[in-house]
Scaffold this active site. Sequence first.
Site, PDB file in Angstrom:
ATOM      1  CG  ASN A 123      -0.379   1.200   4.765  1.00  0.00           C
ATOM      2  OD1 ASN A 123      -0.550   1.301   5.743  1.00  0.00           O
ATOM      3  ND2 ASN A 123       0.476   1.680   3.636  1.00  0.00           N
ATOM      4  CE1 TYR A 183     -10.019  -0.533   7.840  1.00  0.00           C
ATOM      5  CE2 TYR A 183     -11.420   0.337   9.478  1.00  0.00           C
ATOM      6  CZ  TYR A 183     -10.464   0.502   8.246  1.00  0.00           C
ATOM      7  OH  TYR A 183      -8.893   0.788   9.231  1.00  0.00           O
ATOM      8  CD  GLU A 187      -4.883   8.726  -2.188  1.00  0.00           C
ATOM      9  OE1 GLU A 187      -5.422   7.234  -2.675  1.00  0.00           O
ATOM     10  OE2 GLU A 187      -4.278   9.799  -2.561  1.00  0.00           O
ATOM     11  N   GLY A 196       0.701  -1.232  -0.206  1.00  0.00           N
ATOM     12  CA  GLY A 196      -0.547   0.293   0.657  1.00  0.00           C
ATOM     13  C   GLY A 196       0.777   1.248  -0.047  1.00  0.00           C
ATOM     14  CB  ALA A 197       4.275   1.875  -1.119  1.00  0.00           C
TER      15      ALA A 197
END
Length: 252
Positions: free
Chosen positions: A83, A148, A184, A10-11
Amino acid sequence: MTQPVALITGASAGLGVEFARQLARRGHRLVLAARRKDRLEALAREIGNARAVAIDLARAGSTARLVADIEAAGEEVHVLVNNAGFGLRGKFAELDSARQREMIDLNIGTLTDLCRAVAPGMIARRGGGILNVASTAAFQPGPNIAVYFATKAYVLSFTEALHEELKPHHVRVTALCPGPTRTEFGAVAGFPDNGAFDRVAMDAGPVVSAGLAGLDDNKAVVVPGTINKIGAASPRFIPRGIVRKIAGAIKF
């Protein structure tokens, strides 16, 4: 000879970008993994000592492909930052089922697979670090963002268990549990602008700094920010029925 690297998933945005910058300043060579190739390559150029791997980690078989790519490059993961992940806001019965399953596969499946891929090597070397990004969502159920919250509860529980298993092998394992953060995430999850999410959100820099400091000290759980610490601790002292009602009444 293999080259030690820090792998960040997730970079391409948010916390992932900040993890990359802070780990690069510490002198790590990085492998940056995410879907958005243009962003990854721009970040790799900015950092210099980094390599971009454009891959959708929510897809079946993606973890094996990423691990094979790292091995083919003559690299060995000494630090893993899990991440990658996303959330979805809305009624469980109304949200797209395929998208919810994709969230489970990424938030839980990929994270677990990557930990399994790197842990044996870290045990053999008697060193290394795994930082899994959970959330303050892990500490209570989340009506209207149910899946989630449940995925992050898994991440927290799994990471705490792994922390204990790997401690005798001198492998550090930490769960970073941020609250709302200016990334985001909110836009992807469907939070409206200027809601409670924005009013209490932290910047990414201090969140990442707290997580890396916690990994340095081999803390099992890190909750950055005073408000977040209070929020994470409070469900232990309130009946779960009330916790559910409070969580369900929050309007993001």
